[in-house]
Design a protein around this motif. Structure first.
Motif, PDB file in Angstrom:
ATOM      1  N   GLU A  95       0.812  -1.270   0.115  1.00 37.08           N
ATOM      2  CA  GLU A  95       0.133   0.079  -0.073  1.00 37.08           C
ATOM      3  C   GLU A  95       0.822   1.076  -0.060  1.00 37.08           C
ATOM      4  O   GLU A  95       0.610   2.375  -0.522  1.00 37.08           O
ATOM      5  CB  GLU A  95      -1.017   0.091   1.171  1.00 37.08           C
ATOM      6  CG  GLU A  95      -1.874   1.255   1.301  1.00 37.08           C
ATOM      7  CD  GLU A  95      -2.862   1.333   0.047  1.00 37.08           C
ATOM      8  OE1 GLU A  95      -3.200   2.170  -0.100  1.00 37.08           O
ATOM      9  OE2 GLU A  95      -3.231   0.171  -0.572  1.00 37.08           O
ATOM     10  N   GLN A  96       1.932   1.139   0.689  1.00 41.11           N
ATOM     11  CA  GLN A  96       2.960   2.362   0.710  1.00 41.11           C
ATOM     12  C   GLN A  96       3.573   2.413  -0.629  1.00 41.11           C
ATOM     13  O   GLN A  96       3.564   3.596  -1.232  1.00 41.11           O
ATOM     14  CB  GLN A  96       4.031   2.206   1.638  1.00 41.11           C
ATOM     15  CG  GLN A  96       3.745   2.265   3.234  1.00 41.11           C
ATOM     16  CD  GLN A  96       3.202   3.691   3.541  1.00 41.11           C
ATOM     17  OE1 GLN A  96       3.735   4.673   3.086  1.00 41.11           O
ATOM     18  NE2 GLN A  96       1.917   3.798   4.591  1.00 41.11           N
TER      19      GLN A  96
ATOM     20  N   GLU B 202       0.922   4.190  -2.982  1.00 41.42           N
ATOM     21  CA  GLU B 202       0.580   5.484  -2.496  1.00 41.42           C
ATOM     22  C   GLU B 202       1.662   6.404  -3.208  1.00 41.42           C
ATOM     23  O   GLU B 202       1.463   7.448  -3.693  1.00 41.42           O
ATOM     24  CB  GLU B 202       0.585   5.813  -1.078  1.00 41.42           C
ATOM     25  CG  GLU B 202      -0.884   5.041  -0.410  1.00 41.42           C
ATOM     26  CD  GLU B 202      -0.966   5.491   0.969  1.00 41.42           C
ATOM     27  OE1 GLU B 202      -0.160   6.176   1.452  1.00 41.42           O
ATOM     28  OE2 GLU B 202      -2.073   4.760   1.555  1.00 41.42           O
TER      29      GLU B 202
END
Length: 791
Positions: free
Chosen positions: A726-727, A730
Motif C-alpha cells: 500500500e505504501q 501511494e
C-alpha cells in the motif's frame, strides 16, 4: 596481433591509464581499508582548494605527445606563485596504511602531470606535492619533492616508451576490428522480418546516440537482432565498448552463443569478447584473504599481469574457462585478471549490476576512461526490480545483538544507542509494520555515530576481517542510501521473528534480550536500550528504493546509447518514468512472428482467483484444466499466485481427475529438482506441471515444439495486499498518477505475458493459453496484453 603502419596511427591514453599500465607493481591487496566516497573526495578537494591562494588553478586540462602517443588528463591544482603542482587524494585513516605500490602509482601520476605542465609552460623545475586529505577532519598530509623539468621529461618519455608497443598493438587491433565490423555479414544469411525491424531500430538509436525501448516477442531472435546492428555501428560511431547486460544467468548463455556466431563471421575474428563473472564463482581460494601474505595468486599479481594480459588479448575469446586457464598458467587470480581485461575487451557480457549498481565496474571505468559505451539490456522488464535492490538497504536489531559481544568496549555506547532507537520505534508502533515520511532524526543520528565509531576502529585496524567488518558494510550501505533519501524511497520498520545472521559465530547461543546493556563489561556505565520486546522478536529497518530512475538517470546520460529489450516492456512510459530514461528515448513494438491462429487465448469468464474467492474457485478451475487436457492431450504448465493456491489446486485435480499426470514446483527447489521438473516435459509427453507465477519456470524456460503445448494462468500476477504494498502504491500514485497501475497491474501483467510466452517458441509452434479469471475481460487489463492475442 595486427600492428598499424609506422606513420599511420595515433593512440590517445589518459594519464591515469598510462600510469596504471606502467607503474603498478607488486601484490594484489584487496584487504578492506576505509576509503572516501566520491562525494567525500570532492569535499576533500574543495577543502584543500579553499586554503590555497586566489590564483590557484584547478582541473587543469593537460596533454602531450610522444611519438605516436597522445597523453591527456586533468591535474588537480597548480599554484603558480610558488610553482607547485598538486595531486589531491582524499583518504580515511593514517597515510602510513596506504600500500607502497599504491603510493608509487600516485607519484607516477603526479610526475606525469608535472612533465606535461612543465613542457606546456616552459618551466625549468617544479615542486610536486602529493596531498593526502583526511575525509573526516580535512587535515592535510603533504609529501613534497622539487624536480627539474629534464628529469620529469625523461620519466615521461620512459613511461611512454614502456606503453608504446602496447599502444601500437591496440591501435592495430582497433583499426582491424573496425574494418572487419564495417563489412560484417549476418551469420544466418538473412534477417527475419521482425528481427530486421528490431535491428534497424537499434542501429538508428545508436547512430543518433539515443536510448531505445524495444518490445519484441519470443521467436524473432532478439539477441542477434540487437548485437548485430550494434557491432555494425561500432566503427562509424567510434564506440569503444559494447556491454551486453543480463538480468538472469540464462541470458548470458544466449548472448555468448550469438557472439560466437558473430565472431566467426567477422573477417579475421578481430573481436575481443569478455565475460564478467561473480567473484564467488571465479575465486580459486575462497577461504584465503585477497592479499599477497595470504593468497599465492595475489602475491606478485601486478608483476605477472603483463604476460597474462598479452596472452589474453591474443586469445580474444575470454569466457570464464579461458580466463581461468590463462590466470592459473601465469599464477594470478582469475577474477582480478577479468577485471583488468575489462579495459581491453570490445564486448563485455555480464550481469546488469556491472552497469547500474553504484559500484558497477563497467560504468565507473567507462566514466573514468571517457569511453563511448553502448549497452544492450536483455530481459529488461526485470531491471526495475533489480535496480531497486541496488539502491536499497536494511539493518536488523538482530545484527546489532550479534555484533555487541564482539565490539570493542569504546564502540558499545554507540551500538546500544542504535539498538535503543530501533527498539523504541518498534515498541511505539501499534502494528508490526510502520512507514515513516522521513527517516527519524534520532535514528539517523544513532546510525551516524555507529558508523563514526566503526570507521575510527577500522582506521586503527585496517586489515581486520570478520563479523565486525561485515556489520560495518551493512551500516555503511544503509548510511549511503539514507544520505540520498527522497521521494523515490521509503523508510519503514518491521517487527518479526528473529533469525540467525550468516556472519554470527558458529557456536550456538541463546537469543539476546532487547535490553542490550546487560552485555556491557561495565554495568555502571550501561545505558537504557529502550522498551523490552517479546523474546525472539527482531526489528528490521529498511530504506527501500521505489523509483530507481532517481539514480539511473545520470547513468543513461553518461552512455552513448542503451537499448533495453524484452517481450514484456510496455507500456513505454512505465520504463521511462521508473528507470529515469531520457525524454527522447525511442520505442518500438515489434509484431509477433506467429500467425494469431497459432495461439488460442481463452478467458474463463466465470472464474475469480481473488484471494477471497480462491477456495470456491477450485472445482471450476480444475474442470477447465481437465477438459482442456482431455480435448488436447499434451504437456501444460499451470501458474498460480502462491504455493498454497497451487497445492490446493493440484490436490483437487488429483482427487477429481486422477488419470491426469501432474508434477509440482516446491518451495526452495534446488538446481537438481528444477532440472527434474523440466525433464518431465518430453516431446509428445502428457501431463500438467504446476508452478508459481514469477518463479523459476515462468520465464527463461525454453520448451519448444510438443514439449509444451499450453499454459493455464490462474492469477493476474498482482502483488499480495500488505501495508508495504500500500505504501508503494501511494508513493507511485502520488508521483505518476493513480490511473497508471505502476504498483500492481503493469508489473503483474508483465509476469502473465512472460509465462504465456513459454508456449510458442518458434514460428511452427501451436498452443493454448487459458487466462483463468474474469478480470481479463476488463479494458484496462486487455490494454496491457499483446495486441495480437485474440481474446
Amino acid at each position: 596481433m595486427t600492428s598499424p603502419e609506422p606513420s599511420s596511427w595515433t593512440y590517445t591514453v589518459s594519464v591515469r591509464s598510462l600510469c596504471e599500465f606502467t607503474a603498478k607493481r607488486g601484490d594484489l591487496d584487496r584487504r578492506f581499508t576505509p576509503s572516501a566516497t566520491s562525494l567525500e573526495g570532492q569535499a576533500g578537494q574543495m577543502a584543500v582548494i579553499a586554503r590555497r591562494s586566489p590564483g590557484y588553478e584547478t582541473e587543469l586540462p593537460l596533454q602531450g605527445q610522444h611519438g605516436h602517443l597522445r597523453v591527456r588528463g586533468r591535474a588537480d591544482g597548480f599554484e603558480a606563485d610558488v610553482n607547485r603542482l598538486e595531486e589531491i587524494k582524499t583518504i580515511r585513516g593514517p597515510v602510513e596504511i596506504i600500500p607502497e605500490n599504491r603510493r608509487a602509482l600516485h607519484w607516477a601520476q603526479l610526475e606525469t602531470y608535472g612533465a606535461l605542465i612543465a613542457a606546456d609552460r616552459g618551466l625549468a623545475e617544479l615542486e610536486l606535492a602529493l596531498v593526502y586529505v583526511d575525509a573526516d577532519t580535512q587535515h592535510e598530509t603533504v609529501l613534497r619533492e622539487t624536480v627539474a623539468a629534464p628529469a620529469l621529461q625523461a620519466a615521461f618519455e620512459a613511461r611512454c616508451r614502456a606503453f608504446e608497443a602496447w599502444a601500437a598493438q591496440e591501435a592495430g587491433h582497433r583499426a582491424a576490428r573496425d574494418e572487419a565490423l564495417a563489412q560484417l555479414p549476418f551469420p544466418l544469411g538473412e534477417l527475419r522480418p521482425g528481427q530486421r525491424l528490431l535491428a534497424e531500430a537499434v542501429y538508428r538509436a545508436t547512430a543518433h546516440g539515443r536510448c531505445l525501448l524495444a518490445q519484441a516477442p519470443t521467436g524473432i531472435g532478439k539477441t542477434l537482432g540487437t548485437l548485430y546492428p550494434l557491432l555494425r555501428a561500432m566503427p562509424s560511431r567510434q564506440l569503444d565498448k559494447i556491454g551486453y547486460m543480463t538480468c538472469k544467468g540464462t541470458g548470458r548463455i544466449m548472448a555468448l552463443d550469438a557472439l560466437q556466431a558473430l565472431r566467426e563471421a567477422t573477417p579475421g575474428r578481430h573481436l575481443r569478447v569478455l565475460t564478467l563473472v561473480a567473484k564467488e564463482q571465479a575465486c580459486e581460494h575462497p577461504t584465503l584473504a585477497c592479499h599477497g601474505d595470504a593468497c599465492p595468486l595475489a602475491r606478485g599479481f601486478y608483476d605477472r599481469l603483463p604476460a597474462a594480459r598479452e596472452e589474453a588479448v591474443r586469445t580474444a575469446w575470454l569466457d570464464p574457462s579461458a580466463q581461468r586457464r590463462i590466470a592459473l598458467q601465469h599464477g594470478i587470480c582469475p577474477y582480478y585478471l577479468g577485471q583488468e581485461l575489462l579495459r581491453w575487451a570490445d564486448v563485455v557480457v555480464g550481469d546488469v549490476h556491472h552497469a547500474f549498481d553504484p559500484h558497477g565496474q563497467l560504468f565507473n571505468l567507462a566514466q573514468a576512461q571517457d569511453w563511448r559505451l553502448a549497452l544492450l539490456v536483455d530481459e529488461a522488464h526485470n531491471l526495475v526490480d533489480r535496480a531497486r535492490a541496488m539502491y536499497s538497504a536494511t539493518l536488523s536489531l538482530q545484527s546489532v545483538r550479534d555484533t555487541l559481544p564482539q565490539a570493542p568496549k569504546p564502540m558499545r555506547p554507540a551500538l546500544r544507542r542504535l539498538a535503543r532507537e530501533l527498539a523504541t520505534l518498534a515498541g511505539a508502533q501499534p502494528a508490526a509494520y510502520q512507514a515513516f515520511a522521513e527517516v527519524p532524526e534520532a535514528l539517523a543520528d544513532a546510525l551516524q555515530l555507529v558508523n563514526a565509531a566503526l570507521g575510527e576502529h577500522m582506521q586503527n585496524h585496517p586489515l581486520e576481517n570478520g563479523p565486525l567488518m561485515q556489520f560495518y558494510f551493512e551500516t555503511l550501505s544503509l548510511q549511503r542510501v539514507l544520505d540520498k533519501f527522497g521521494e523515490h524511497s521509503l523508510c519503514d520498520l518491521e517487527r518479526g521473528p528473529a533469525t540467525a545472521r550468516a556472519a554470527a559465530p558458529a557456536e550456538p547461543r541463546a537469543a539476546l534480550p532487547v535490553n542490550l546493556s546487560l552485555l556491557d563489561d561495565d554495568p555502571d556505565h550501561a545505558e537504557d536500550t529502550g522498551p523490552a520486546l517479546p523474546d525472539g522478536t527482531d526489528v528490521l529497518l529498511s530504506i527501500r528504493n521505489i523509483v530507481p530512475g532517481a539514480f539511473l538517470r545520470q547513468r543513461f546520460e553518461g552512455l552513448h546509447s542503451a537499448t533495453l529489450f524484452s517481450a514484456t516492456l510496455g507500456p513505454a512510459d512505465y520504463q521511462r518514468d521508473l528507470l529515469g530514461l531520457p525524454e527522447d528515448t525511442a520505442w518500438i513494438d515489434v509484431p509477433a512472428p506467429f500467425p494469431p491462429e497459432h495461439l488460442s487465448v481463452r478467458v474463463a469468464d466465470r472464474l475469480s482467483t481473488r484471494y477471497e474467492h480462491r477456495e470456491a474457485s477450485l472445482d471450476a478451475l480444475v474442470a477447465v484444466l481437465a477438459r482442456q487436457f482431455e480435448e488436447h492431450p499434451g504437456n501444460y504448465l499451470a501458474f498460480f499466485s502462491s504455493f498454497d493456491y497451487l497445492d490446493k489446486a493440484a490436490a483437487r485435480l488429483a482427487r477429481r481427475h486422477p488419470s491426469v499426470p501432474q508434477w509440482s514446483q516446491s518451495r526452495a527447489m534446488g538446481e537438481a529438482a528444477r532440472r527434474a521438473f523440466l525433464d518431465r516435459f518430453v516431446p509428445d509427453g502428457r501431463g500438467i506441471g504446476f508452478a508459481v507465477l514469477g518463479g523459476a519456470f515462468a520465464e527463461g524456460v525454453d520448451l519448444p515444439g510438443t514439449r509444451l503445448i499450453g499454459a493455464f494462468i490462474a492469477t493476474l500476477g498482482l502483488p499480495p495486499v500488505s501495508p508495504l504494498q500500500e505504501q508503494v502504491r501511494e508513493r507511485l500514485d502520488a508521483m505518476f498518477g493513480a490511473d497508471h497501475g505502476y504498483a500492481d497491474l503493469v508489473p503483474g501483467l508483465q509476469k502473465v505475458v512472460q509465462a504465456a510466452g513459454r508456449v510458442l517458441r518458434s514460428v511452427d509452434d501451436r498452443g493454448w493459453v487459458w487466462l483463468l479469471d474474469r478480470r481479463y475481460r476488463r479494458p484496462e487489463v486487455r490494454a496491457l496484453l499483446p495486441a495480437w492475442w485474440q481474446l
